[in-house]
Design an enzyme around this catalytic site. Sequence first.
Site, short mmCIF file in Angstrom:
data_model
loop_
_atom_site.label_atom_id
_atom_site.label_comp_id
_atom_site.label_asym_id
_atom_site.label_seq_id
_atom_site.Cartn_x
_atom_site.Cartn_y
_atom_site.Cartn_z
N HIS A 237 0.81 -1.21 0.00
CA HIS A 237 0.00 0.00 0.00
C HIS A 237 0.86 1.27 0.00
O HIS A 237 1.57 1.56 0.97
CB HIS A 237 -0.91 -0.03 1.23
CG HIS A 237 -1.88 1.11 1.32
ND1 HIS A 237 -1.52 2.35 1.78
CD2 HIS A 237 -3.20 1.18 0.97
CE1 HIS A 237 -2.58 3.14 1.74
NE2 HIS A 237 -3.60 2.45 1.25
N ASP A 238 0.80 2.00 -1.13
CA ASP A 238 1.35 3.37 -1.23
C ASP A 238 2.83 3.49 -0.88
O ASP A 238 3.26 4.52 -0.32
CB ASP A 238 0.55 4.32 -0.34
CG ASP A 238 -0.83 4.62 -0.87
OD1 ASP A 238 -1.22 4.03 -1.89
OD2 ASP A 238 -1.53 5.46 -0.26
N LYS B 84 -4.84 4.63 -7.19
CA LYS B 84 -5.59 4.83 -5.95
C LYS B 84 -5.87 6.32 -5.74
O LYS B 84 -4.99 7.15 -5.88
CB LYS B 84 -4.78 4.26 -4.79
CG LYS B 84 -5.38 4.40 -3.42
CD LYS B 84 -4.56 3.57 -2.44
CE LYS B 84 -4.92 3.90 -1.01
NZ LYS B 84 -4.41 5.22 -0.59
#
Length: 220
Positions: free
Chosen positions: A36-37, A122
Amino acid sequence: MAIPKISSYTMPTRDEIADNVVDWELDPGRAALLVHDMQNYFIDAYVDAAELIVPVVDNIRAIRTLAAELDIPVVFTMQPGDQHPSRRGILADFWGPGLGTGRDTEVIEALRPEPGDIEVTKWRYSAFQRTDLRELLGHHGRDQLIVTGVYTHMGCMLSAAEAFMSDVSPFLVLDATADFTREEHIMAATYAAKRCGAVVTTDTVLHSLEREPASAGAAS
């Protein structure tokens, strides 16, 4: 405002977090890995906290390596740069314009996506908002999600919560995520353990995935 510089803190240990409500076990035939990110823009905030972020990156890399060996889908979320105000929306009220173009948007070198990895654009804290992540997991026959990355109390926690609300069992990896503060990290993990998922450690994930997969029809 921009992402603030993050001061180092001692990684919480599993015994500092509430016990999991559920007794789920990871199954390599059902799991997907979410990275994630982990983009330069977000990791640059740890410029003065290498002793915190370097072990987190190493843990993500270890899980990612085993995932590749076991044909577990690896999903990277990546926020786009130079977002138009119509896309950025009220996120700008909290964080300003966000990422620039170029280096900001790239995943850090230690974790660059490999051929065959899935890249999801995202737009909000949760990896499920305004994306096709749920459909991608369904396409690959996956109903468990291993959650790693930054930041624990924001995108990681909310992605875990939304996975739960989509009937995907989230496993938040305590020492493969990093946060703004130790207190926020503990808060996020405690919430996940009590309300929407299982909080695990990197060692637990690696050992679980190396076991024989659960039998068909076993509980999540």
